[in-house]
Design a protein around this motif. Sequence first.
Motif, PDB file in Angstrom:
ATOM      1  N   GLY A  53       0.812  -1.206   0.000  1.00 31.27           N
ATOM      2  CA  GLY A  53       0.000   0.000   0.000  1.00 31.27           C
ATOM      3  C   GLY A  53       0.844   1.254   0.000  1.00 31.27           C
ATOM      4  O   GLY A  53       2.036   1.235   0.320  1.00 31.27           O
ATOM      5  N   THR A  55       0.356   5.775   0.704  1.00 28.57           N
ATOM      6  CA  THR A  55      -0.473   6.896   1.130  1.00 28.57           C
ATOM      7  C   THR A  55       0.165   8.205   0.698  1.00 28.57           C
ATOM      8  O   THR A  55       1.364   8.411   0.907  1.00 28.57           O
ATOM      9  CB  THR A  55      -0.644   6.905   2.661  1.00 28.57           C
ATOM     10  OG1 THR A  55      -1.379   5.761   3.065  1.00 28.57           O
ATOM     11  CG2 THR A  55      -1.367   8.157   3.136  1.00 28.57           C
ATOM     12  N   ILE A  69       1.926   6.771 -10.207  1.00 29.82           N
ATOM     13  CA  ILE A  69       1.429   6.022  -9.050  1.00 29.82           C
ATOM     14  C   ILE A  69       0.672   4.781  -9.515  1.00 29.82           C
ATOM     15  O   ILE A  69       0.805   3.694  -8.937  1.00 29.82           O
ATOM     16  CB  ILE A  69       0.530   6.928  -8.180  1.00 29.82           C
ATOM     17  CG1 ILE A  69       1.368   8.046  -7.552  1.00 29.82           C
ATOM     18  CG2 ILE A  69      -0.172   6.115  -7.093  1.00 29.82           C
ATOM     19  CD1 ILE A  69       0.542   9.172  -6.971  1.00 29.82           C
ATOM     20  N   HIS A  70      -0.111   4.936 -10.561  1.00 33.65           N
ATOM     21  CA  HIS A  70      -0.844   3.799 -11.143  1.00 33.65           C
ATOM     22  C   HIS A  70       0.130   2.699 -11.544  1.00 33.65           C
ATOM     23  O   HIS A  70      -0.089   1.512 -11.270  1.00 33.65           O
ATOM     24  CB  HIS A  70      -1.639   4.287 -12.348  1.00 33.65           C
ATOM     25  CG  HIS A  70      -2.453   3.241 -13.032  1.00 33.65           C
ATOM     26  ND1 HIS A  70      -1.915   2.324 -13.914  1.00 33.65           N
ATOM     27  CD2 HIS A  70      -3.776   2.954 -12.958  1.00 33.65           C
ATOM     28  CE1 HIS A  70      -2.860   1.531 -14.353  1.00 33.65           C
ATOM     29  NE2 HIS A  70      -4.007   1.886 -13.795  1.00 33.65           N
ATOM     30  N   ILE A  73       1.376   0.901  -8.376  1.00 31.00           N
ATOM     31  CA  ILE A  73       0.339   0.053  -7.777  1.00 31.00           C
ATOM     32  C   ILE A  73       0.195  -1.251  -8.548  1.00 31.00           C
ATOM     33  O   ILE A  73       0.131  -2.339  -7.970  1.00 31.00           O
ATOM     34  CB  ILE A  73      -1.010   0.802  -7.726  1.00 31.00           C
ATOM     35  CG1 ILE A  73      -0.932   1.999  -6.779  1.00 31.00           C
ATOM     36  CG2 ILE A  73      -2.135  -0.137  -7.288  1.00 31.00           C
ATOM     37  CD1 ILE A  73      -2.138   2.907  -6.861  1.00 31.00           C
ATOM     38  N   LEU A  81      -4.650   2.036  -0.940  1.00 36.98           N
ATOM     39  CA  LEU A  81      -4.280   3.326  -1.519  1.00 36.98           C
ATOM     40  C   LEU A  81      -4.980   4.440  -0.760  1.00 36.98           C
ATOM     41  O   LEU A  81      -6.187   4.373  -0.501  1.00 36.98           O
ATOM     42  CB  LEU A  81      -4.696   3.383  -2.998  1.00 36.98           C
ATOM     43  CG  LEU A  81      -4.553   4.740  -3.702  1.00 36.98           C
ATOM     44  CD1 LEU A  81      -3.086   5.147  -3.795  1.00 36.98           C
ATOM     45  CD2 LEU A  81      -5.192   4.688  -5.079  1.00 36.98           C
ATOM     46  N   LEU A 107      -8.331  -3.246  -5.669  1.00 30.81           N
ATOM     47  CA  LEU A 107      -8.023  -2.521  -4.439  1.00 30.81           C
ATOM     48  C   LEU A 107      -9.004  -2.927  -3.352  1.00 30.81           C
ATOM     49  O   LEU A 107     -10.206  -3.042  -3.572  1.00 30.81           O
ATOM     50  CB  LEU A 107      -8.120  -1.007  -4.668  1.00 30.81           C
ATOM     51  CG  LEU A 107      -6.943  -0.314  -5.357  1.00 30.81           C
ATOM     52  CD1 LEU A 107      -7.298   1.142  -5.643  1.00 30.81           C
ATOM     53  CD2 LEU A 107      -5.679  -0.388  -4.502  1.00 30.81           C
TER      54      LEU A 107
END
Length: 201
Positions: A53, A55, A69-70, A73, A81, A107
């Motif tokens: 994860g 933040t 960021i995508h 992930i 997220l 997610l």
Amino acid sequence: PKLDKSATSKLFLFLSETSLPYLKHILIKSQIPEDFRSHISKLCQKADIALSGITFLDCQLNENDLTNIHQLIVSKGMKSLALQNSLLTVKSNFLYKSFFTPELSNLMMLNLDKTLKLDLGQLFECVPQLYSLSLANCELDIITVFQSLHTKPLENLMLLNLSNNKCITSFDTIEFPKNLCRLDINDVTFDSTILSRFFSV
């Protein structure tokens, strides 16, 4: 403390050059550096960092940042997220069409605290597997949230945080998600005619 761009860049460099097999979550409260894409690319390639994860808190993310960021992930298969107060300049069409793609549909935990003008129907359709969702301080009417959850149900949702929003829309009944175990509504502003009815449902 909130880091400046230079300090953030140095931190990412440390992460990309250090073996951290037990690191599972990163919290970033900082200005996003110009070389953010390069750092994210390096993290994606590091097999010994198995992040579950990430933040972002009080960051001014743009659409290019979200694209990076995508990528992170997806490459790490993250399940958690948080983008708290970090999407002020991102257009909603990009968020639902280009960021929350089917690749992020698995997610399980999502925090969008202090994100305004959310399209709940589109959001719920993009993240159907969530079991934890936080939408605190989003200037939402919580009745609208439950109506959207009825239309686009999140079957696995167990934890829902709607604190610091409002409850002003009249209703006949409320259908809560069937697996909901915890509902946080701290400091919700209730219309005086709705308060008692809400707690009698």
